[in-house]
Design a protein around this motif. Structure first.
Motif, PDB file in Angstrom:
ATOM      1  N   LEU A  29       0.825  -1.209   0.000  1.00 19.33           N
ATOM      2  CA  LEU A  29       0.000   0.000   0.000  1.00 19.33           C
ATOM      3  C   LEU A  29       0.859   1.258   0.000  1.00 19.33           C
ATOM      4  N   VAL A  30       1.879   1.261   0.856  1.00 19.85           N
ATOM      5  CA  VAL A  30       2.765   2.431   0.946  1.00 19.85           C
ATOM      6  C   VAL A  30       3.521   2.614  -0.366  1.00 19.85           C
ATOM      7  N   PHE A  31       4.012   1.512  -0.933  1.00 22.65           N
ATOM      8  CA  PHE A  31       4.767   1.567  -2.190  1.00 22.65           C
ATOM      9  C   PHE A  31       3.947   2.232  -3.293  1.00 22.65           C
ATOM     10  N   ILE A  32       2.712   1.776  -3.481  1.00 26.06           N
ATOM     11  CA  ILE A  32       1.868   2.335  -4.548  1.00 26.06           C
ATOM     12  C   ILE A  32       1.542   3.802  -4.268  1.00 26.06           C
ATOM     13  N   THR A  33       1.347   4.134  -2.987  1.00 27.21           N
ATOM     14  CA  THR A  33       1.067   5.529  -2.629  1.00 27.21           C
ATOM     15  C   THR A  33       2.249   6.422  -2.972  1.00 27.21           C
ATOM     16  N   VAL A  34       3.470   5.918  -2.740  1.00 25.07           N
ATOM     17  CA  VAL A  34       4.672   6.692  -3.075  1.00 25.07           C
ATOM     18  C   VAL A  34       4.769   6.903  -4.586  1.00 25.07           C
ATOM     19  N   TYR A  93      -4.082   9.857   5.905  1.00 24.11           N
ATOM     20  CA  TYR A  93      -3.514   9.608   4.573  1.00 24.11           C
ATOM     21  C   TYR A  93      -4.542   9.753   3.443  1.00 24.11           C
ATOM     22  N   PRO A  94      -5.742   9.157   3.544  1.00 27.92           N
ATOM     23  CA  PRO A  94      -6.707   9.356   2.454  1.00 27.92           C
ATOM     24  C   PRO A  94      -7.097  10.825   2.274  1.00 27.92           C
ATOM     25  N   PHE A  95      -7.170  11.563   3.391  1.00 29.52           N
ATOM     26  CA  PHE A  95      -7.540  12.982   3.290  1.00 29.52           C
ATOM     27  C   PHE A  95      -6.514  13.756   2.474  1.00 29.52           C
ATOM     28  N   ILE A  96      -5.228  13.607   2.830  1.00 29.87           N
ATOM     29  CA  ILE A  96      -4.210  14.384   2.110  1.00 29.87           C
ATOM     30  C   ILE A  96      -4.066  13.891   0.667  1.00 29.87           C
ATOM     31  N   ARG A 179      -2.744  19.269 -20.395  1.00 23.38           N
ATOM     32  CA  ARG A 179      -3.907  19.409 -19.508  1.00 23.38           C
ATOM     33  C   ARG A 179      -4.486  18.024 -19.165  1.00 23.38           C
ATOM     34  N   GLY A 180      -4.601  17.182 -20.161  1.00 19.16           N
ATOM     35  CA  GLY A 180      -5.101  15.831 -19.925  1.00 19.16           C
ATOM     36  C   GLY A 180      -4.187  15.041 -19.006  1.00 19.16           C
ATOM     37  N   LEU A 181      -2.889  15.299 -19.099  1.00 17.05           N
ATOM     38  CA  LEU A 181      -1.927  14.629 -18.225  1.00 17.05           C
ATOM     39  C   LEU A 181      -2.232  14.908 -16.759  1.00 17.05           C
ATOM     40  N   PHE A 182      -2.489  16.177 -16.426  1.00 16.46           N
ATOM     41  CA  PHE A 182      -2.798  16.540 -15.037  1.00 16.46           C
ATOM     42  C   PHE A 182      -4.149  15.974 -14.586  1.00 16.46           C
ATOM     43  N   ILE A 183      -5.134  16.029 -15.450  1.00 16.59           N
ATOM     44  CA  ILE A 183      -6.477  15.559 -15.077  1.00 16.59           C
ATOM     45  C   ILE A 183      -6.462  14.054 -14.803  1.00 16.59           C
ATOM     46  N   ILE A 184      -5.820  13.285 -15.667  1.00 15.10           N
ATOM     47  CA  ILE A 184      -5.748  11.833 -15.480  1.00 15.10           C
ATOM     48  C   ILE A 184      -4.980  11.487 -14.208  1.00 15.10           C
ATOM     49  N   SER A 185      -3.871  12.186 -13.965  1.00 12.37           N
ATOM     50  CA  SER A 185      -3.083  11.949 -12.746  1.00 12.37           C
ATOM     51  C   SER A 185      -3.925  12.188 -11.493  1.00 12.37           C
ATOM     52  N   GLY A 186      -4.701  13.259 -11.500  1.00 14.47           N
ATOM     53  CA  GLY A 186      -5.530  13.579 -10.338  1.00 14.47           C
ATOM     54  C   GLY A 186      -6.600  12.537 -10.073  1.00 14.47           C
ATOM     55  N   ILE A 187      -7.227  12.046 -11.120  1.00 18.59           N
ATOM     56  CA  ILE A 187      -8.272  11.022 -10.964  1.00 18.59           C
ATOM     57  C   ILE A 187      -7.694   9.746 -10.363  1.00 18.59           C
ATOM     58  N   ILE A 188      -6.492   9.361 -10.800  1.00 12.81           N
ATOM     59  CA  ILE A 188      -5.842   8.154 -10.259  1.00 12.81           C
ATOM     60  C   ILE A 188      -5.627   8.286  -8.754  1.00 12.81           C
ATOM     61  N   GLY A 189      -5.164   9.442  -8.305  1.00 11.28           N
ATOM     62  CA  GLY A 189      -4.908   9.657  -6.873  1.00 11.28           C
ATOM     63  C   GLY A 189      -6.172   9.595  -6.032  1.00 11.28           C
ATOM     64  N   ILE A 190      -7.251  10.168  -6.523  1.00 12.89           N
ATOM     65  CA  ILE A 190      -8.523  10.150  -5.788  1.00 12.89           C
ATOM     66  C   ILE A 190      -9.031   8.715  -5.639  1.00 12.89           C
ATOM     67  N   ALA A 191      -8.923   7.936  -6.706  1.00 13.84           N
ATOM     68  CA  ALA A 191      -9.363   6.545  -6.649  1.00 13.84           C
ATOM     69  C   ALA A 191      -8.524   5.744  -5.654  1.00 13.84           C
ATOM     70  N   TRP A 192      -7.219   6.014  -5.624  1.00 11.15           N
ATOM     71  CA  TRP A 192      -6.343   5.272  -4.711  1.00 11.15           C
ATOM     72  C   TRP A 192      -6.628   5.618  -3.248  1.00 11.15           C
ATOM     73  N   ALA A 193      -7.044   6.836  -2.972  1.00 18.02           N
ATOM     74  CA  ALA A 193      -7.376   7.229  -1.598  1.00 18.02           C
ATOM     75  C   ALA A 193      -8.491   6.353  -1.042  1.00 18.02           C
ATOM     76  N   VAL A 194      -9.453   6.021  -1.865  1.00 21.96           N
ATOM     77  CA  VAL A 194     -10.558   5.144  -1.440  1.00 21.96           C
ATOM     78  C   VAL A 194     -10.019   3.748  -1.117  1.00 21.96           C
ATOM     79  N   VAL A 195      -9.130   3.242  -1.972  1.00 19.34           N
ATOM     80  CA  VAL A 195      -8.527   1.924  -1.742  1.00 19.34           C
ATOM     81  C   VAL A 195      -7.761   1.915  -0.424  1.00 19.34           C
ATOM     82  N   TRP A 196      -6.994   2.967  -0.183  1.00 18.46           N
ATOM     83  CA  TRP A 196      -6.209   3.061   1.054  1.00 18.46           C
ATOM     84  C   TRP A 196      -7.112   2.967   2.284  1.00 18.46           C
ATOM     85  N   TYR A 197      -8.177   3.752   2.297  1.00 16.99           N
ATOM     86  CA  TYR A 197      -9.065   3.784   3.459  1.00 16.99           C
ATOM     87  C   TYR A 197      -9.696   2.421   3.710  1.00 16.99           C
TER      88      TYR A 197
END
Length: 440
Positions: A29-34, A93-96, A179-197
């Motif tokens: 979990l930590v590895f993927i978050t990093v 962690y999910p919050f940040i 622009r698409g690069l930033f949007i896709i990156s952000g969506i991935i992080g939000i989805a991972w926060a749910v997995v972490w929790y």
């Protein structure tokens, strides 16, 4: 004919002997978050050429953009470290993660230099507690004899992740734009926060951890198996004096700044160096850029596992923990070799050797666990990352200023000089590796 083959005790014994290895699930979990953390820090470097062209930004302005993340990231390291000591990891962690991912996503819809600076600062705000949090999790979940290996594995996420992500990010930008690069990156992080929790728990709260594994962690890592986190420590001036008053702590702080200098070059200016100063094709540069990150990945793993192996063999911590860092910093100085060749193969070779050295040195976080007072791991980790984080503020701006006339050679000399200072810091300031004791 003995028909008394009533060997039920074997099953029972097997059940009793059965233990879990949940700490390795946590490490994953930590590895993927990093990996996600560094994707959101570095996608700006992939987008830099296209972004600076569209927004008409100079190299000095791009230096400020690269640096803006570090302004808030470094300043908030100490508050972030305190938050790690006080707020439950499963909540923090999910919050940040969601917060910095939203800031990443918003970068894809802005159109001004000031808005871009604001987004980079916001990412720095919410990523500030992430590495103290990582260190607290590993200190909680791994005994000291396995800790450098665990730190090496999750730290390698920033390198192996980017080694494979650099070409991917370049392709994403090629098809969807910066622009698409930033949007896709952000969506991935939000989805991972749910997995972490959903999946993370502290050891004492984990429903499927065996008593044997919990006992292993309790013996060597009592930080998470003790009672209420909020009452664990009350911060006062004496604690800050302790965190900033020890020579050996300053040794690891300065060393971390110097390590960060090399890292920040690769996380910010490196793709621009290949495309604009070495004339490489954008897609080709994305693949070539992955080579030094792979080298750094192997450097991290070699240092972590070799260091823990030496500890298990009874080698002193001065040798087993310091040697990878000092050797790595010495190798990092080889980055200046790229100044003396125009051959792409040798340029990448020198840069890869330097980044391998940086990876070799990146188990420095283990010194936070080994040296800091037991109840101040979060605070000292925050101070450690605060000083290290200043490299994210200073180094991109200095490089932007050094290369403004179109010559990158002084910038590489600057990076090598930082590595030399870091090497001297570990040799002459850190001293004996032992935990600082407090009265309370």
């Amino acid at each position: 004919m003995p028909n008394n083959v009533h060997i039920a005790p074997v099953d029972k014994g097997a059940a009793v002997q059965k233990t879990t290895r949940k700490r390795f699930n946590v490490l994953l979990l930590v590895f993927i978050t990093v990996v996600i953390n560094y994707m959101d820090r570095t996608n700006i470097s992939v987008a830099a050429s296209a972004l600076s062209d569209e927004l008409s930004l100079t190299s000095v302005q791009m230096g400020l953009v690269f640096s803006a993340f570090g302004w808030t990231y470094s300043i908030l390291q100490i508050p972030g470290g305190i938050a790690v000591d006080v707020v439950k990891t499963r909540i923090l962690y999910p919050f940040i993660l969601i917060a910095w991912s939203l800031a990443t996503l918003i970068q894809g819809v802005i159109s001004s230099f000031s808005a871009l600076i604001g987004c980079r600062m916001a990412i720095g705000v919410f990523e500030a507690p992430s590495y103290p949090c990582n260190n607290k999790i590993i200190t909680s979940w791994f005994p000291e004899s396995e800790r450098a290996s665990a730190i090496a594995v999750y730290t390698s996420g920033q390198f192996i992740g980017l080694a494979f992500l650099m070409p991917v990010l370049a392709v994403i930008q090629n098809y969807f734009g910066w622009r698409g690069l930033f949007i896709i990156s952000g969506i991935i992080g939000i989805a991972w926060a749910v997995v972490w929790y959903i999946f993370y728990r502290d050891p004492k709260d984990h429903p499927k951890i065996s008593q044997q594994e919990l006992d292993l962690l309790t013996v060597e890592a009592p930080l998470t198996t003790s009672a209420p986190k909020v009452k664990k420590i009350t911060f006062d001036a004496a604690h800050f004096k302790l965190a900033f008053g020890h020579k050996k702590l300053w040794g690891i702080y300065i060393g971390q700044f110097c390590l960060g200098g090399t890292l920040m070059f690769f996380l910010t200016w490196f793709p621009t160096y290949l495309v604009e100063y070495r004339g490489l094709d954008f897609i080709k540069s994305g693949f070539l850029a992955s080579v030094p990150f792979l080298a750094a990945f192997f450097g991290v793993l070699v240092s972590g596992f070799a260091s823990d192996f030496l500890v298990r063999k009874g080698v002193s911590k001065e040798v087993s923990r310091k040697a990878p860092i000092i050797i790595g910093l010495m190798l990092t100085m080889s980055i200046v070799g790229a100044n003396y060749t125009d051959d792409t193969f040798w340029i990448i070779t020198f840069l890869s050797l330097a980044f391998f050295g940086n990876g070799l040195s990146s188990i420095a976080w283990v010194f936070v666990s080994l040296i800091s007072p037991k109840k101040l791991v979060g605070l000292v980790g925050g101070c450690f990352n605060f000083i290290g984080g200043l490299s994210a503020v200073i180094v991109p701006i200095v490089i932007g200023w050094l290369v403004k006339d179109g010559d990158f050679k002084p910038a590489l000399i600057f990076i090598a000089s930082l590595a030399l200072i870091g090497c001297c810091s570990y040799l002459f300031l850190v001293g004996k590796v032992e935990q600082i004791q407090t009265e309370k």
